[in-house]
Design an enzyme around this catalytic site. Structure first.
Site, short mmCIF file in Angstrom:
data_model
loop_
_atom_site.label_atom_id
_atom_site.label_comp_id
_atom_site.label_asym_id
_atom_site.label_seq_id
_atom_site.Cartn_x
_atom_site.Cartn_y
_atom_site.Cartn_z
N CYS A 32 -3.92 9.95 27.42
CA CYS A 32 -5.08 9.06 27.47
C CYS A 32 -5.53 8.88 28.92
CB CYS A 32 -4.76 7.75 26.76
SG CYS A 32 -6.25 6.95 26.17
N HIS B 108 -3.04 9.47 21.84
CA HIS B 108 -1.65 9.10 22.15
C HIS B 108 -0.70 9.76 21.16
CE1 HIS B 108 -2.40 5.80 25.06
NE2 HIS B 108 -3.52 5.64 24.39
N GLU C 66 2.32 10.03 21.26
CA GLU C 66 3.61 9.33 21.15
C GLU C 66 3.71 8.45 19.91
OE1 GLU C 66 1.34 8.85 23.52
OE2 GLU C 66 1.15 6.76 24.14
N1 GLN Z 1 -8.46 2.85 30.16
C1 GLN Z 1 -8.78 4.08 29.51
C2 GLN Z 1 -9.86 3.90 28.46
O1 GLN Z 1 -10.08 2.80 28.04
C3 GLN Z 1 -7.55 4.72 28.93
C4 GLN Z 1 -6.91 3.93 27.84
C5 GLN Z 1 -5.50 4.35 27.55
O2 GLN Z 1 -4.89 5.04 28.34
N2 GLN Z 1 -4.96 3.93 26.43
O3 GLN Z 1 -10.47 4.86 28.04
#
Ligand code: GLN
Length: 531
Positions: free
Chosen positions: A382, A508, A510
């Site tokens: 992300c 994600h 994970e």
């Molecule tokens: N802050 C980033 C976004 O909002 C990444 C979010 C994250 O890593 N979960 O897109």
């Protein structure tokens, strides 16, 4: 068969591992052939944990259907290998907000709204709804907090009512047996008092689980049972073990599944644990360490990156390696002379996990640059993938001012931005892209090599997206877009294919990783680190 419910409460103090006990009960029942679901009832007043600080609350776990939940749901999914849903998480804040909304609409016809019955009825509905929606033979419900907490009382009242109204509703109570060095003993009094407190709420526990840092002698277990009115065979020790995944196997040594099934009125079947046993053996016998740098801003805070750490470790168990997490404070990397760089360079690979806000991101960009230039495996999750794109744009595509809208609202080089057709109101709760989305992989890429198939589905939690205006320039300079949304519009995975492993996903992975089925991207990353 009518659906059964098991409530899990905790006493004496917090952090004893109610989540692990709930998940272990679920794992054993599932392996005995019953369908299982788990729900967490949290007594705090936040509507959901989405906006809570990772410092206080650990990671926010995301379900397939996009609920932002407590990290315990991650434990449940990893133990029972079932996808949970938004019905699996309830907070007092959510319950109150719904009841008050109904009141404002006049649905109560001018009646006085009270904790009992209005709040308790709502909680009870949520439990029954979760049971019905999951269709599971057994729903396990963990009550957050500790018996005796003021805000937990409505939940105890719900347990009392459901035990009185329905058959086959069980109560498991987890307590602590503290060890007194001076007398060399484990003490039972706090457990007795905690059970007394539960009884004051008119709940007699059916099963007791006693946590201790020492071996618990049989006499102590007998004593606990006698004083708390629980039959001896239903008092289980829960001694601290090196891996949480050992817990259900320890329980099963004393026939936990049989006791549960007997008390729930289920046909008694022996759980099949051979695969799990093999996994635990791999975990315990893996001694060969592989150092992986976790480059984030919540240093040494395992809970803030719980699913990432679990996924890294699971990918390691698979190849009998013990993953040693090296915490790299990304803010410290911003100073060239920092000793953090020494730690960094000792790692076999670097993972930059998700995150929000600008703090520490310049250090992460330096980390990505170092890995790219020095062929060090890098996994970006992300925010970690957005960082890869920004670094590449700055240092390879010569877009010096490249950044994310999140870091600089006014920048004219937003490689990552808020998609124009997303909701224009950026409020803090509930405006993220959440939950599972499909992604299509390009052949002959690292991502495809990891997953071994074209279509995958992974969970998201982010507000910003890669900016398509920069797609061509990134590609022309050697970045591969190896995964996109099915319509091709959203860049979901980027990589440098000609690198040992330099892959970042907007999702994600994970969250879907399981200890015995580690996520494909993590397996690919760890294998690349293990050369
Ligand atoms: N802050 C980033 C976004 O909002 C990444 C979010 C994250 O890593 N979960 O897109």
């Amino acid at each position: 068969m009518s659906q059964k419910i098991i409530f899990v409460t905790g006493g004496v103090c917090s952090s004893l591992g109610k989540g692990i006990v709930s998940a272990s009960a679920g794992m054993l029942l599932k392996n005995a052939g019953y369908s299982v679901s788990i729900q967490k009832l949290d007594p705090y007043l936040n509507v959901d944990p989405g906006t809570m600080s990772p410092f206080q609350h650990g990671e926010v776990f995301v379900t397939e259907d996009g609920a932002e939940t407590d990290l315990d749901l991650g434990h449940y999914e990893r133990f029972i290998d079932e996808n949970l849903s938004r019905f699996s998480t309830v907070t007092t804040g959510r319950v109150y907000s719904e009841v008050i909304e109904k009141e404002r609409k006049g649905d109560f016809l001018g009646g006085t709204i009270q904790v009992v019955p209005h709040i308790t009825d709502r909680i009870k509905n949520k439990v029954l709804q979760a049971s019905k929606y999951s269709g599971a033979d057994v729903l396990i419900v963990e009550i957050g907090g500790t018996v005796g907490d003021i805000e937990g009382e409505p939940f105890l009242e719900v347990i009392r009512q459901l035990k009185a109204e329905k058959e086959n509703v069980l109560s498991i109570h987890l307590t602590l047996l503290p060890y007194l060095q001076a007398s060399g003993e484990l003490k039972t009094k706090p457990t007795q008092l905690s059970v007394r407190q539960l009884r004051a709420a008119a709940i007699q526990p059916d099963i007791l689980v006693c946590r201790a840092d020492k071996n618990i002698p049989e006499e102590i277990l007998e004593k606990v049972g006698r004083f708390c009115g629980v039959e001896n065979s239903a008092v289980f020790p829960c001694e601290t073990v090196s891996s949480i995944y050992e817990v259900p196997l320890r329980f099963e040594k004393r026939n936990f599944a049989e006791v549960l099934q007997r008390k729930l009125g289920l046909k008694i079947k022996k759980p099949k644990c051979a695969e799990w046993e093999k996994m635990v053996e791999n975990i315990i016998t893996a001694t060969d360490e592989l150092k992986i740098g976790l480059c984030g801003k919540y240093n040494e805070l395992d809970d803030a990156y719980l699913s990432v750490i679990e996924a890294l470790k699971s990918a390691g168990y698979d190849i009998k390696k013990k993953i040693k997490i090296e915490w790299i404070d990304s803010e410290k990397l911003e100073k060239k002379s920092s000793s953090e760089w020494k730690k960094f360079k000792e790692c076999k690979g670097i993972c930059v996990p998700g995150g929000f806000g600008y703090r520490g991101t310049e250090g992460k960009i330096l980390a990505a640059k170092y890995c790219r230039e020095n062929n060090i495996p890098y996994l970006g999750l992300c925010l970690g993938s957005q960082i890869m794109a920004i670094e590449f744009a700055r240092n390879v595509c010569q877009l010096e001012n490249a950044t994310s809208q999140e870091f600089d609202e006014r920048s004219d080089t937003q490689i990552v931005h808020y998609l124009p057709d997303q909701n224009s109101e950026i409020s803090k709760g509930g405006t993220l892209r959440l939950g599972a989305y499909e992604c299509v992989l390009q052949k002959n890429t690292k991502a495809y090599e990891c997953y071994g198939k074209e279509k995958i589905s992974e969970r998201h939690r982010h507000r910003y997206e890669f900016n398509n205006e920069y797609r061509d320039i990134l590609q022309e300079n050697g970045m591969t877009i190896s995964g996109t949304s099915p319509d091709g519009n959203l860049m979901e995975i980027i990589e440098i294919t000609d690198h040992p492993f330099y892959v970042g996903s907007q999702f994600h992975p994970e969250f879907k990783s399981r200890p015995n089925k580690p996520s494909a991207l993590f397996v690919g990353f760890i294998s690349a680190c293990n050369v």
